[in-house]
Design a protein around this motif. Structure first.
Motif, PDB file in Angstrom:
ATOM      1  N   VAL A 165       0.821  -1.210   0.000  1.00 24.37           N
ATOM      2  CA  VAL A 165       0.000   0.000   0.000  1.00 24.37           C
ATOM      3  C   VAL A 165       0.856   1.263   0.000  1.00 24.37           C
ATOM      4  O   VAL A 165       0.332   2.363  -0.180  1.00 24.37           O
ATOM      5  N   ALA A 166       2.177   1.118   0.193  1.00 25.46           N
ATOM      6  CA  ALA A 166       3.049   2.296   0.199  1.00 25.46           C
ATOM      7  C   ALA A 166       2.966   3.019  -1.144  1.00 25.46           C
ATOM      8  O   ALA A 166       2.968   4.259  -1.193  1.00 25.46           O
ATOM      9  N   TYR A 167       2.894   2.277  -2.238  1.00 25.96           N
ATOM     10  CA  TYR A 167       2.784   2.897  -3.554  1.00 25.96           C
ATOM     11  C   TYR A 167       1.450   3.643  -3.679  1.00 25.96           C
ATOM     12  O   TYR A 167       1.397   4.776  -4.169  1.00 25.96           O
ATOM     13  N   THR A 168       0.362   3.017  -3.212  1.00 25.20           N
ATOM     14  CA  THR A 168      -0.961   3.641  -3.307  1.00 25.20           C
ATOM     15  C   THR A 168      -1.008   4.948  -2.537  1.00 25.20           C
ATOM     16  O   THR A 168      -1.507   5.969  -3.035  1.00 25.20           O
ATOM     17  N   PHE A 169      -0.471   4.954  -1.309  1.00 25.55           N
ATOM     18  CA  PHE A 169      -0.449   6.182  -0.513  1.00 25.55           C
ATOM     19  C   PHE A 169       0.348   7.276  -1.221  1.00 25.55           C
ATOM     20  O   PHE A 169      -0.029   8.451  -1.209  1.00 25.55           O
ATOM     21  N   GLY A 170       1.459   6.905  -1.829  1.00 23.12           N
ATOM     22  CA  GLY A 170       2.272   7.890  -2.532  1.00 23.12           C
ATOM     23  C   GLY A 170       1.571   8.471  -3.739  1.00 23.12           C
ATOM     24  O   GLY A 170       1.682   9.669  -4.017  1.00 23.12           O
ATOM     25  N   GLU A 171       0.848   7.635  -4.485  1.00 26.07           N
ATOM     26  CA  GLU A 171       0.109   8.110  -5.653  1.00 26.07           C
ATOM     27  C   GLU A 171      -1.008   9.056  -5.243  1.00 26.07           C
ATOM     28  O   GLU A 171      -1.322  10.022  -5.945  1.00 26.07           O
ATOM     29  N   GLN A 172      -1.603   8.786  -4.097  1.00 24.44           N
ATOM     30  CA  GLN A 172      -2.666   9.670  -3.600  1.00 24.44           C
ATOM     31  C   GLN A 172      -2.101  11.001  -3.102  1.00 24.44           C
ATOM     32  O   GLN A 172      -2.856  11.968  -2.934  1.00 24.44           O
ATOM     33  N   ASN A 173      -0.785  11.060  -2.897  1.00 21.76           N
ATOM     34  CA  ASN A 173      -0.135  12.271  -2.421  1.00 21.76           C
ATOM     35  C   ASN A 173       0.704  12.892  -3.543  1.00 21.76           C
ATOM     36  O   ASN A 173       1.930  12.996  -3.474  1.00 21.76           O
ATOM     37  N   GLY A 174       0.015  13.270  -4.607  1.00 21.56           N
ATOM     38  CA  GLY A 174       0.690  13.956  -5.706  1.00 21.56           C
ATOM     39  C   GLY A 174       1.476  13.050  -6.619  1.00 21.56           C
ATOM     40  O   GLY A 174       2.557  13.448  -7.099  1.00 21.56           O
ATOM     41  N   ASN A 175       0.993  11.842  -6.894  1.00 24.39           N
ATOM     42  CA  ASN A 175       1.650  10.913  -7.827  1.00 24.39           C
ATOM     43  C   ASN A 175       3.122  10.694  -7.474  1.00 24.39           C
ATOM     44  O   ASN A 175       4.023  10.862  -8.293  1.00 24.39           O
ATOM     45  N   GLN A 176       3.348  10.287  -6.250  1.00 24.67           N
ATOM     46  CA  GLN A 176       4.703  10.012  -5.776  1.00 24.67           C
ATOM     47  C   GLN A 176       4.795   8.588  -5.218  1.00 24.67           C
ATOM     48  O   GLN A 176       5.412   8.352  -4.186  1.00 24.67           O
ATOM     49  N   GLY A 177       4.160   7.640  -5.915  1.00 16.69           N
ATOM     50  CA  GLY A 177       4.130   6.261  -5.443  1.00 16.69           C
ATOM     51  C   GLY A 177       5.512   5.638  -5.342  1.00 16.69           C
ATOM     52  O   GLY A 177       5.869   5.043  -4.314  1.00 16.69           O
ATOM     53  N   ALA A 178       6.321   5.767  -6.402  1.00 19.44           N
ATOM     54  CA  ALA A 178       7.656   5.168  -6.395  1.00 19.44           C
ATOM     55  C   ALA A 178       8.532   5.798  -5.317  1.00 19.44           C
ATOM     56  O   ALA A 178       9.280   5.107  -4.619  1.00 19.44           O
ATOM     57  N   GLU A 179       8.442   7.113  -5.156  1.00 18.34           N
ATOM     58  CA  GLU A 179       9.228   7.802  -4.138  1.00 18.34           C
ATOM     59  C   GLU A 179       8.826   7.352  -2.730  1.00 18.34           C
ATOM     60  O   GLU A 179       9.685   7.169  -1.856  1.00 18.34           O
ATOM     61  N   ASN A 180       7.529   7.126  -2.504  1.00 15.17           N
ATOM     62  CA  ASN A 180       7.079   6.679  -1.183  1.00 15.17           C
ATOM     63  C   ASN A 180       7.590   5.273  -0.872  1.00 15.17           C
ATOM     64  O   ASN A 180       7.986   4.975   0.261  1.00 15.17           O
ATOM     65  N   VAL A 181       7.623   4.408  -1.892  1.00 13.83           N
ATOM     66  CA  VAL A 181       8.174   3.064  -1.691  1.00 13.83           C
ATOM     67  C   VAL A 181       9.664   3.152  -1.370  1.00 13.83           C
ATOM     68  O   VAL A 181      10.163   2.435  -0.497  1.00 13.83           O
ATOM     69  N   ARG A 182      10.380   4.028  -2.073  1.00  9.83           N
ATOM     70  CA  ARG A 182      11.808   4.213  -1.801  1.00  9.83           C
ATOM     71  C   ARG A 182      12.036   4.632  -0.352  1.00  9.83           C
ATOM     72  O   ARG A 182      12.929   4.102   0.333  1.00  9.83           O
ATOM     73  N   GLU A 183      11.236   5.575   0.136  1.00  6.79           N
ATOM     74  CA  GLU A 183      11.388   6.055   1.507  1.00  6.79           C
ATOM     75  C   GLU A 183      11.089   4.951   2.518  1.00  6.79           C
ATOM     76  O   GLU A 183      11.769   4.821   3.543  1.00  6.79           O
ATOM     77  N   VAL A 184      10.070   4.144   2.229  1.00  3.35           N
ATOM     78  CA  VAL A 184       9.707   3.044   3.136  1.00  3.35           C
ATOM     79  C   VAL A 184      10.822   2.002   3.198  1.00  3.35           C
ATOM     80  O   VAL A 184      11.160   1.498   4.275  1.00  3.35           O
ATOM     81  N   LEU A 185      11.409   1.668   2.052  1.00  6.63           N
ATOM     82  CA  LEU A 185      12.508   0.693   2.022  1.00  6.63           C
ATOM     83  C   LEU A 185      13.723   1.229   2.768  1.00  6.63           C
ATOM     84  O   LEU A 185      14.411   0.481   3.474  1.00  6.63           O
ATOM     85  N   LYS A 186      13.984   2.525   2.625  1.00  4.95           N
ATOM     86  CA  LYS A 186      15.112   3.131   3.334  1.00  4.95           C
ATOM     87  C   LYS A 186      14.882   3.100   4.844  1.00  4.95           C
ATOM     88  O   LYS A 186      15.789   2.759   5.628  1.00  4.95           O
ATOM     89  N   GLU A 187      13.690   3.437   5.269  1.00  8.23           N
ATOM     90  CA  GLU A 187      13.377   3.503   6.701  1.00  8.23           C
ATOM     91  C   GLU A 187      13.408   2.126   7.364  1.00  8.23           C
ATOM     92  O   GLU A 187      13.889   1.985   8.484  1.00  8.23           O
ATOM     93  N   ASN A 188      12.907   1.097   6.674  1.00  6.68           N
ATOM     94  CA  ASN A 188      12.779  -0.220   7.290  1.00  6.68           C
ATOM     95  C   ASN A 188      13.952  -1.156   6.998  1.00  6.68           C
ATOM     96  O   ASN A 188      14.288  -1.993   7.835  1.00  6.68           O
ATOM     97  N   PHE A 189      14.581  -1.016   5.806  1.00  3.59           N
ATOM     98  CA  PHE A 189      15.675  -1.926   5.431  1.00  3.59           C
ATOM     99  C   PHE A 189      17.014  -1.210   5.257  1.00  3.59           C
ATOM    100  O   PHE A 189      18.024  -1.862   4.991  1.00  3.59           O
ATOM    101  N   ASP A 190      17.001   0.105   5.385  1.00  3.44           N
ATOM    102  CA  ASP A 190      18.213   0.922   5.253  1.00  3.44           C
ATOM    103  C   ASP A 190      18.927   0.646   3.931  1.00  3.44           C
ATOM    104  O   ASP A 190      20.140   0.474   3.870  1.00  3.44           O
ATOM    105  N   ILE A 191      18.155   0.629   2.857  1.00  4.47           N
ATOM    106  CA  ILE A 191      18.710   0.382   1.529  1.00  4.47           C
ATOM    107  C   ILE A 191      18.486   1.615   0.659  1.00  4.47           C
ATOM    108  O   ILE A 191      17.400   2.203   0.659  1.00  4.47           O
ATOM    109  N   ASP A 192      19.547   2.031  -0.066  1.00  2.00           N
ATOM    110  CA  ASP A 192      19.464   3.195  -0.950  1.00  2.00           C
ATOM    111  C   ASP A 192      19.182   2.759  -2.378  1.00  2.00           C
ATOM    112  O   ASP A 192      19.789   1.800  -2.881  1.00  2.00           O
ATOM    113  N   VAL A 193      18.274   3.476  -3.034  1.00  2.00           N
ATOM    114  CA  VAL A 193      17.881   3.168  -4.407  1.00  2.00           C
ATOM    115  C   VAL A 193      18.110   4.394  -5.280  1.00  2.00           C
ATOM    116  O   VAL A 193      17.727   5.513  -4.923  1.00  2.00           O
ATOM    117  N   LYS A 194      18.750   4.188  -6.434  1.00  4.65           N
ATOM    118  CA  LYS A 194      19.083   5.297  -7.338  1.00  4.65           C
ATOM    119  C   LYS A 194      17.993   5.569  -8.364  1.00  4.65           C
ATOM    120  O   LYS A 194      17.629   6.716  -8.614  1.00  4.65           O
TER     121      LYS A 194
END
Length: 438
Positions: free
Chosen positions: A225-254
């Motif tokens: 649902v991280a993608y869905t929440f991001g899309e509902q917040n100004g079409n930022q689904g991919a960015e919201n998933v990136r932030e969630v992965l960083k916060e929970n798995f500490d992984i950086d995505v380019k």
């Protein structure tokens, strides 16, 4: 043929033999010595010497055949010569086969040889560079041509990508978007991070199961649902998933790439006109082995009704629609874990089968078309220059991992009452470090 007598002493014969065998490694003094001994051997006269040895002076580049004046000069000295002790030593055995070729010996000049070799190396690398440059320019042209063939290109989203320590991490999102649905209504069927151009020269692929529970605002939600929440917040689904992965798995995505049902099928049919080779496998269904399964055929949905497509077990060629349906199936006994395995299998097959060097230019054109259809922030230059190396790295194997591993979770419910997977994030942060993705 009669054996030719030698006018050299035993020691001179040994010295001449040594110098001839090491002709390519002689210094200037040794080359002069070799030339002098060859001259003496070729005169055919018995060795005579005065109380002080007579060695005619000559220039470094003089050849034996240019020494005729010295023959006459030695005749003038002949009366003053006496036989030396060396002349009465037992004759040293001739190496007939080796000595017979003395007149054809050419003393090389080491400096000129090195310069010639250096010139060849420089020319080789220059030609190699020009060939690679021509290939890259040609691929770039065909890539742009493929992009230009698409009338309506997919828009990219805002994405604050971060570089990783080893290689490049690319977030791949497969959504369940259907015709007529807006992006705010879609969720992610697949969440993967692809690591390429790393120090291990391997392609690494990590799949995150969509039902993994994450904390958002103090509540447990499923990862998809991280993608869905991001899309509902100004079409930022991919960015919201990136932030969630960083916060929970500490992984950086380019970079990211977002693929929906229709785009995926079109991409496969464009890149692989003859289909992709897949060894279709399913787990048991209700505890029973199966030889085929009926899978939902989403692309042929009509009036809200989704028909089924039958896919048999075993090796086969799949077009884009069939490959999509195979990757999305989750009604066997492995559920979402089985679907994640099939998604990894499909992506690995795509990468390994896209490496045919005879299709560099036609493949680049098809890739340009797919690029135009895909919502992504991957630069075109990265696709042309680094994409080829990533495909070549796939020949060394694709290291695949699923998070969490099967059975390595605790069943808990999300905020909506749906069953999710509670996992140890610290454990999987360490696992990602071991893989080289952090």
């Amino acid at each position: 043929m009669a054996k030719q007598d030698s006018n050299l002493t035993h020691h001179e014969e040994l010295r001449l033999d040594y110098l001839q065998k090491n002709i390519h490694y002689l210094n200037d003094k040794e080359r002069n010595e070799l030339a002098y001994l060859q001259y003496k051997w070729e005169t055919g006269r018995p060795l005579l010497s005065r109380k002080k040895s007579y060695i005619p002076e000559y220039e470094e580049d003089e050849r034996v055949e240019d020494w005729e004046p010295y023959r006459e000069e030695q005749d003038d000295f002949e009366d003053d010569f006496v036989e030396t002790e060396d002349d009465i030593l037992p004759p040293y055995p001739h190496r007939r086969r080796y000595f017979s070729t003395v007149r054809s010996i050419d003393i090389p000049k080491a400096k000129k040889v090195r310069k010639k070799k250096k010139g060849r190396v420089k020319r080789f690398f220059l030609v190699l560079f020009l060939v690679i440059l021509a290939v890259l320019v040609g691929m770039g042209f065909m890539f742009v041509k493929g992009m230009a063939s698409v009338e309506q290109r997919a828009a990219s989203e805002r994405f604050a990508g971060q570089s990783s320590a080893n290689g490049v991490n690319i977030l791949i999102l497969g959504t369940d978007g259907r015709i007529g649905e807006s992006s705010s209504m879609t969720r992610t069927d697949s969440i993967m991070v692809l690591n390429v151009n790393n120090r291990d020269k391997k392609v690494k692929l990590v799949s995150f199961m969509r039902d993994t529970l994450i904390d958002i605002g103090g509540n447990d939600y499923k990862l998809n649902v991280a993608y869905t929440f991001g899309e509902q917040n100004g079409n930022q689904g991919a960015e919201n998933v990136r932030e969630v992965l960083k916060e929970n798995f500490d992984i950086d995505v380019k970079y990211y790439a977002l693929v929906d049902f229709s785009t995926f099928a079109t991409a496969i049919d464009t890149l692989f006109p003859k289909g992709v080779t897949i060894d279709a496998q399913f787990a048991t269904v209700d505890g029973q082995p199966v030889s085929s399964v009926d899978v939902p055929d989403d692309l042929r949905m009509e009036n809200g009704v989704v028909p089924n497509q039958t896919i048999s077990v075993g090796l086969q060629q799949m077009d884009g629609r069939t490959l999509l349906n195979y990757a999305r199936f989750r009604k066997d006994d492995e559920g979402d874990f089985g679907r994640t395995k099939r998604q990894q299998q499909v992506l690995a097959a795509i990468m390994t089968q896209a490496k045919d060097p005879t299709k560099l230019f036609t493949g680049a054109e098809a890739l340009g078309k797919v690029y135009a259809l895909t919502s992504t922030n991957i630069p075109q230059t990265f696709i042309v220059t680094n994409g080829l190396f990533a495909t070549l790295d796939a020949r060394n194997g694709i290291e695949q991992t699923t998070i969490p591993a099967i059975g390595d979770w605790v069943d808990e419910y999300d905020v909506y009452g749906g069953l999710g997977l509670k996992i140890d994030f610290g454990k999987y942060q360490n696992r990602l470090s071991e893989l080289g993705l952090r």
